[in-house]
Design an enzyme around this catalytic site. Structure first.
Site, mmCIF file in Angstrom:
data_model
loop_
_atom_site.group_PDB
_atom_site.id
_atom_site.type_symbol
_atom_site.label_atom_id
_atom_site.label_comp_id
_atom_site.label_asym_id
_atom_site.label_seq_id
_atom_site.Cartn_x
_atom_site.Cartn_y
_atom_site.Cartn_z
ATOM 1 N N GLU A 159 38.891 35.240 37.475
ATOM 2 C CA GLU A 159 39.823 36.480 38.289
ATOM 3 C C GLU A 159 38.719 37.421 37.924
ATOM 4 O O GLU A 159 38.756 38.204 38.170
ATOM 5 C CB GLU A 159 40.934 36.719 37.680
ATOM 6 C CG GLU A 159 41.457 35.318 38.217
ATOM 7 C CD GLU A 159 42.800 35.727 37.586
ATOM 8 O OE1 GLU A 159 44.256 36.007 38.232
ATOM 9 O OE2 GLU A 159 43.348 36.584 36.265
HETATM 10 C C1 ACM Z 1 44.208 32.991 33.215
HETATM 11 O O1 ACM Z 1 45.292 32.958 33.968
HETATM 12 N N1 ACM Z 1 44.035 34.119 34.480
HETATM 13 C C2 ACM Z 1 43.098 32.760 32.530
#
Ligand code: ACM
Length: 696
Positions: A338
């Site tokens: 992310e």
């Molecule tokens: C995650 O759940 N961003 C690894």
């Protein structure tokens, strides 16, 4: 009013009352018969995970205080300590005063009745042998393994085999040849969104060992906190943790504790995103100018390391040199998930750097960053692990990709020769059912992978993200559901009987308490705090059929959760999955199939147990304003009881309700399904089955 209606049906209609009590007596007789039947029809002890090969033999080994254990392990070795723990647990469970001083002497002699033997100490690395052979004979028990890790796994199986009857405690005679299906069986604990003190980690390590999990994936840096003492960069923990971090002494203590349990500890430092807390101390390595503050909210945030700054890599070189020495595991997890690229886009130097190095997009820039980090890790003898975003062609084949977004990343990786572990489907923070996690297989039967590619799937990890858990509630989010994930990762693929899994889970749930995990006991403590007295019966009954709403829904119910928000409300005291609701559903399904009047009585009786909850919770809320929101949930329960009793009456009287009753009930059920107090009533789907059966 609705509540009165069921009382009317059950209490004041003489004809109904006569029928009801007639079937009630039948039912009581039936339950007694079933209980004796269960004893005769021995379903066997609750083993979880189910061993690879098991052969029951006739006879039993009777346990008494002359139970001497003998092996060749040295006094301070892993196996010796494991056998000592085994004996303590056995004594604790049976109340026996064993004669042997098992802490000092585990030598084989004439008295020995439990023999353990292994060839060599195991290494805490993927692929290590954890197999064992356990044989229980009427006169002795033998446990053999290639490594001491196999001894540890076998001891847990033996403890699960302990049985009892009117004569005392015994182990059933059996031959077990066991080994794991997957070598990487992990639990991620996020110590960042909420800090988890050392004792939380230790008790969960003990619980992990009971179900043969072997990797603690320790999530140690995030936007919300940097949790490790760094002697090289002390500002990291001093400024980035609110004083809540692990000293290096504590880290070493936990690694030793885990090692004694045959569990690896793999640290994760999540970079280049999820990194706000680092920049509180070192804004110079960020992509946008500071100052930065520790993030309190949850989600994905903009702060991100600057991959175009040569000083960033010098910093990481020194940082990972220190951490590589602190954590002995061969793997280092760099996160990589992310990454929010806004600050990259807004920084002209980074844009110029991308142009100069022909990095066409943010993914390419992250790949560049990863390659530089990989070089550093390699220098310090660590293999890289990262979330599936880190995948890019050209990385060395000894890295591990952890798939959180879906199984496809794992398949794609394996087809290109990369090792992978699965976490998608094992997100225990989402409060989903055990069944859903249990049936989620790292290599499903319809996998397109070749046998060679399948070997690259090393296993999986349950992920305990900590946005909505505190040290008080984390155990109940992890256990018992993670025991079923542990079984998926250890047992043969064909072990998939969901009902049998739940039967065994119920037993394991209680056994887990023995090693100190607080998943069950904290509920009552939390309810007492909410009520302000010991008068928690009504609230506990409501909690037994209420579940926190699923997925990320709690974040959109009007309260803004932060690291500072209380996690002490009713919803936090509820378990992620109501095992009672599952049993109720079975009861309803049985009734709808058989239409037996005694089954209807059973359901009525169940509702009788629930019928006063609303009034009682309302009375409690008068003195505990924190419970006001729960009254709304109890009110929904009241409405549900009313619909159910009406539906049952229609069915039993063989009457068809008119269309308007059906429509009104359907609408009411839709209303009842809306979350209250961030909870849902887990018995709603079963009531829907009852109502739907009237549609035909
Ligand atoms: C995650 O759940 N961003 C690894």
């Amino acid at each position: 009013m609705n509540r009165n209606r069921i009382i009317q049906k059950i209490g004041f209609n003489p004809a109904f009352l006569a029928v009801f009590f007639f079937f009630l007596f039948l039912l009581i007789g039936k339950i007694a018969a079933e209980q004796t039947g269960l004893k005769e029809n021995n379903q066997g002890p609750a083993l979880m995970p189910v061993p690879a090969k098991l052969e029951w033999k006739t006879g039993v080994f009777r346990l008494d205080e002359k139970f001497y254990v003998g092996g060749e392990a040295k006094a301070d070795s892993r196996a010796f300590k494991a056998v000592s723990r085994f004996m303590f647990r056995l004594a604790g469970r049976t109340g026996m005063f064993f004669e042997q001083d098992f802490l000092a002497e585990q030598k084989i002699n004439d008295l020995t009745r439990f023999f353990y033997k292994f060839e060599r100490p195991g290494q805490l690395v993927p692929g290590e042998d954890e197999s064992y052979i356990l044989e229980v004979f009427p006169e002795k028990i033998e446990l053999q393994a290639k490594t001491d890790l196999g001894i540890l796994r076998g001891l847990e199986t033996l403890l699960q085999l302990l049985s009892a009857d009117s004569q005392g405690y015994y182990f059933p005679c059996v031959r077990i040849e066991d080994k794991p299906r997957f070598t990487w069986r992990g639990l991620l604990i996020d110590s960042c969104r909420h800090f988890m003190p050392v004792e939380v980690i230790k008790r969960n390590l003990l619980a992990m060992a009971t179900v043969k999990l072997n990797v603690l994936h320790w999530h140690l840096s995030e936007d919300q906190g940097f949790r490790v003492e760094s002697k090289t960069f002390p500002k990291l923990h001093r400024l980035g943790s609110d004083g809540m971090y692990y000293t290096q002494g504590q880290i070493k203590e936990i690694i030793q504790f885990a090692s004694d349990l045959g569990i690896r500890v793999m640290p994760e430092f999540d970079i280049p995103g999820h990194s706000t807390s680092w920049f509180v101390a070192y804004p110079e390595y960020a992509s946008a100018p500071g100052p930065y503050r520790i993030e309190r909210g949850f989600g994905v945030f903009h702060p991100v390391f600057n991959p175009a700054n040569p000083a960033t890599y010098k910093f990481f070189d020194e940082f990972f040199r220190e951490m590589a020495a602190l954590f002995p595991d061969p793997y280092m997890h760099i996160g990589g998930d992310e990454v929010e690229a806004l600050h990259w886009k807004e920084n002209p130097q980074i844009q110029a750097f991308m142009k100069k190095h022909n990095l066409s997009d943010n993914h390419a820039l992250q790949a560049y960053f990863n390659k530089r980090i990989l070089k550093i890790l390699t220098k310090y003898n660590k293999k890289m692990v990262g979330w599936d975003e880190i995948y890019q062609p050209g990385l060395p084949k000894d890295i591990v990709i952890q798939s959180w977004r879906g199984t496809q990343a794992l398949i794609d990786g394996a087809q290109k020769g990369y090792q992978g572990i699965l976490s998608n489907g094992y997100y225990i923070d989402l409060c989903e059912t055990t069944e859903r996690h249990y049936l989620n297989d790292p290599i499903p039967p319809d996998s397109p992978l070749t046998p060679a590619e399948k070997k690259l799937i090393l296993g999986g990890e349950a992920t305990m993200w900590a946005e909505l858990v505190s040290p008080e509630t984390i155990d109940s989010r992890i256990w018992p559901r993670t025991a079923a994930i542990a079984e998926r990762l250890w047992s043969p693929q064909e072990v998939r009987d969901v009902d049998d899994m739940y039967r065994r889970l119920k037993v394991i749930n209680l056994l887990l308490e023995e090693i100190g995990v607080q998943h069950l006991r904290n509920q009552e403590m939390m309810l007492r705090r909410l009520v302000g007295s010991e008068n928690i019966a009504a609230l506990k009954k409501l909690a037994s059929i209420a579940e926190p709403i699923k997925g990320y829904a709690r974040h959109s119910q009007g309260r803004k959760y932060t690291s500072l928000a209380p996690l002490t409300r009713f919803v936090d005291a509820c378990f992620p999955e109501s095992l009672e609701a599952r049993e109720f559903r079975k009861m309803v399904e049985e009734f709808l199939t058989t239409r037996r009047p005694e089954s209807a009585s059973r359901i009525y009786m169940y509702f009788l147990e629930l019928k006063d909850i609303k009034a009682q919770v309302a009375a409690l809320a008068e003195k505990s304003p924190v419970l006001r929101e729960v009254v709304l949930l109890a009110d929904n329960l009241d409405k549900l009881i009313s619909i159910s009793s009406e539906a049952l009456s229609f069915i039993m009287e063989d009457k068809k309700p008119d269309a308007s009753w059906l429509e009104t009930s359907r609408k009411k059920l839709e209303e009842i399904k809306k979350p209250k107090a961030e909870c849902q009533l887990a018995i709603v789907p079963a009531v829907e089955l009852l109502v739907k059966s009237l549609n035909r």
